[in-house]
Design a protein around this motif. Structure first.
Motif, PDB file in Angstrom:
ATOM      1  N   GLY A  14     -50.758 -96.023  27.296  1.00 25.89           N
ATOM      2  CA  GLY A  14     -51.353 -94.693  27.198  1.00 25.89           C
ATOM      3  C   GLY A  14     -51.847 -94.127  28.519  1.00 25.89           C
ATOM      4  N   ARG A 159     -63.523 -97.669  19.554  1.00 30.59           N
ATOM      5  CA  ARG A 159     -63.351 -96.533  20.470  1.00 30.59           C
ATOM      6  C   ARG A 159     -63.411 -95.173  19.776  1.00 30.59           C
ATOM      7  N   LYS A 215     -44.590 -99.684  20.819  1.00 26.42           N
ATOM      8  CA  LYS A 215     -43.718 -99.719  22.006  1.00 26.42           C
ATOM      9  C   LYS A 215     -43.707-101.099  22.672  1.00 26.42           C
ATOM     10  N   THR A 235     -50.907-101.461  31.396  1.00 30.45           N
ATOM     11  CA  THR A 235     -51.928-100.889  30.530  1.00 30.45           C
ATOM     12  C   THR A 235     -53.174-100.532  31.328  1.00 30.45           C
ATOM     13  N   ALA A 241     -58.220-110.799  28.800  1.00 31.94           N
ATOM     14  CA  ALA A 241     -59.443-111.610  28.795  1.00 31.94           C
ATOM     15  C   ALA A 241     -59.580-112.382  27.487  1.00 31.94           C
ATOM     16  N   LYS A 277     -49.426-106.725  22.589  1.00 33.91           N
ATOM     17  CA  LYS A 277     -48.949-107.002  23.959  1.00 33.91           C
ATOM     18  C   LYS A 277     -48.757-108.511  24.151  1.00 33.91           C
TER      19      LYS A 277
HETATM   20  N1  LIG Z   1     -58.727-109.668  25.013  1.00 32.98           N
HETATM   21  C1  LIG Z   1     -58.565-108.506  25.652  1.00 32.98           C
HETATM   22  N2  LIG Z   1     -58.351-108.507  26.992  1.00 32.98           N
HETATM   23  C2  LIG Z   1     -58.199-107.339  27.663  1.00 32.98           C
HETATM   24  N3  LIG Z   1     -58.215-106.129  27.068  1.00 32.98           N
HETATM   25  C3  LIG Z   1     -58.410-106.076  25.729  1.00 32.98           C
HETATM   26  C4  LIG Z   1     -58.598-107.264  24.970  1.00 32.98           C
HETATM   27  N4  LIG Z   1     -58.769-106.908  23.669  1.00 32.98           N
HETATM   28  C5  LIG Z   1     -58.688-105.581  23.619  1.00 32.98           C
HETATM   29  N5  LIG Z   1     -58.479-105.065  24.854  1.00 32.98           N
HETATM   30  C6  LIG Z   1     -58.342-103.615  25.104  1.00 32.98           C
HETATM   31  O1  LIG Z   1     -56.976-103.313  24.946  1.00 32.98           O
HETATM   32  C7  LIG Z   1     -56.694-102.180  25.775  1.00 32.98           C
HETATM   33  C8  LIG Z   1     -55.193-102.047  25.928  1.00 32.98           C
HETATM   34  O2  LIG Z   1     -54.680-101.589  24.696  1.00 32.98           O
HETATM   35  P1  LIG Z   1     -54.250-100.059  24.473  1.00 32.98           P
HETATM   36  O3  LIG Z   1     -55.300 -99.160  25.013  1.00 32.98           O
HETATM   37  O4  LIG Z   1     -53.844 -99.924  23.060  1.00 32.98           O
HETATM   38  O5  LIG Z   1     -53.007-100.068  25.405  1.00 32.98           O
HETATM   39  P2  LIG Z   1     -51.884 -99.033  25.856  1.00 32.98           P
HETATM   40  O6  LIG Z   1     -52.254 -97.670  25.307  1.00 32.98           O
HETATM   41  O7  LIG Z   1     -51.968 -99.115  27.351  1.00 32.98           O
HETATM   42  O8  LIG Z   1     -50.624 -99.576  25.310  1.00 32.98           O
HETATM   43  C9  LIG Z   1     -57.437-102.498  27.043  1.00 32.98           C
HETATM   44  O9  LIG Z   1     -57.663-101.351  27.830  1.00 32.98           O
HETATM   45  C10 LIG Z   1     -58.733-103.097  26.485  1.00 32.98           C
HETATM   46  O10 LIG Z   1     -59.699-102.078  26.310  1.00 32.98           O
END
Ligand SMILES: Nc1ncnc2c1ncn2[C@@H]1O[C@H](COP(=O)(O)OP(=O)(O)O)[C@@H](O)[C@H]1O
Ligand SMILES: NC(=O)OP(=O)(O)O
Length: 316
Positions: A14, A159, A215, A235, A241, A277
């Motif tokens: 995103g 969120r 995706k 991302t 983490a 992911k």
């Molecule tokens: N264990 C984790 N380690 C790192 N980030 C995490 C974890 N669990 C949840 N997240 C969150 O997941 C987000 C990425 O997912 P998302 O925003 O859906 O990704 P994108 O839109 O980039 O595909 C990170 O920015 C973080 O806030």
């Protein structure tokens, strides 16, 4: 003898695209820089991307149109995914072309492939909508959207509230032959946008499905089909983490696929954000010896491929 280029499928999240028309136009410039960095490192890149905010926006706008005009039936979600592929592809391919020209790279044509992805009509995801699309809402806005538009809404990982739709797993990339031909001829290809247009096979006919494919899963399928060496998921975090957001949070530079499975069993990764992911990374890393997946921040893609950052997922 010239060394064979590393083939990389990139999944853009995103933050690579922003949430509005203006944000997207600006975000793709940064995104293009990160991708062209990899090309200059000698990599062969294929780009896939998300569409959550965009497909929600398009679908909502089309729904408003059909409410105003009784002759205008509601636009199926599959058509909205197709529209989002064209809209995002348009911005991305122009940004990539411009960034390459700025660096005197004139010999790599950019192409966006309208991509359909077959899903299984029996996929249990159709009965359990889980994919967040559209903008974030307050609880009150979400309740209004549910009542007024019939949307299914859910709280998204702390969120805010979002509309959710079915997200079946990708079974087959229909245009894989065409994508492969373009890649083999040296083009920079954008494919499987928004996870691909979800379709179901009815004999020779492909019927659109009311869904948005994740995706990350579609990019994994694409990476396997194109015999990629790397799957890079870009991302909003530099690393994955464990104990994410907790006082004892620990950022990981690498994980074996066995370790990743163990962490998944311990619910370390949020469903709908980090979990798909890591699941995609594990699937890719285990699909053939020597394959590696990397999860990192968009702006760190080059450092990631050079082994300086990100979380590397590999089979031990
Ligand atoms: N264990 C984790 N380690 C790192 N980030 C995490 C974890 N669990 C949840 N997240 C969150 O997941 C987000 C990425 O997912 P998302 O925003 O859906 O990704 P994108 O839109 O980039 O595909 C990170 O920015 C973080 O806030
Ligand atoms: N289709 C999809 O997975 O979109 P996002 O990455 O924006 O959620």
């Amino acid at each position: 003898m010239t060394e064979k280029k590393k083939r990389i499928v990139i999944a853009l999240g995103g933050n690579a695209l922003g949430n509005t028309l203006h944000e997207q136009m600006l975000a793709v410039k940064t995104t293009a820089k990160a991708i062209v960095d990899l090309i200059q490192e000698g990599c062969e890149v294929i780009v896939a991307h998300g569409n959550g905010p965009q497909v929600g926006m398009i679908n909502h706008a089309m729904a408003a149109l059909s409410r105003e005009d009784p002759n205008q039936p509601n636009t199926p979600l599959s058509v909205c995914v197709a529209m989002s592929q064209a809209y995002i592809g348009y911005d991305l391919q122009n940004a990539l072309r411009e960034e390459m020209y700025n660096r005197d790279i004139f010999d790599i044509p950019v192409a966006t492939m309208v991509t359909q992805v077959r899903v299984d009509p029996e996929d249990p995801a159709f009965k359990n909508p889980s994919k967040p699309i559209g903008h974030f809402m307050t609880k009150e806005q979400a309740e209004y959207a549910a009542k007024e538009y019939g949307y299914i809404v859910k709280e998204d990982a702390g969120r805010g509230w979002r509309r959710v739709v079915a997200s079946p797993l990708p079974q087959e990339i229909i245009e894989i032959g065409a994508i492969d031909t373009l890649v083999e001829s040296g083009q920079l290809v954008i494919a499987c946008g928004g996870g691909g247009i979800p379709v179901m096979r009815h004999g020779n006919h492909l019927k659109g499905a009311s869904a948005v494919i994740d995706k990350d899963f579609a990019s994994e399928r694409l990476a396997e089909d194109l015999h990629a060496d790397y799957l890079i998921i870009l991302t909003a975090v530099e690393k994955v983490a464990i104990h994410f957001g907790q006082p004892d949070e620990q950022w990981l530079s690498e994980m074996t696929t066995d370790e990743a499975r163990q962490y998944m069993a311990q619910n370390e990764f949020a469903p709908g954000s980090m979990l798909p992911k890591v699941q995609s990374a594990v699937k890719f890393a285990e699909s053939r010896p020597g394959r590696t997946a990397l999860i990192t921040l968009l702006q760190k893609a080059k450092d990631g491929i050079l082994g300086k950052t990100g979380t590397r997922i590999y089979r031990a």
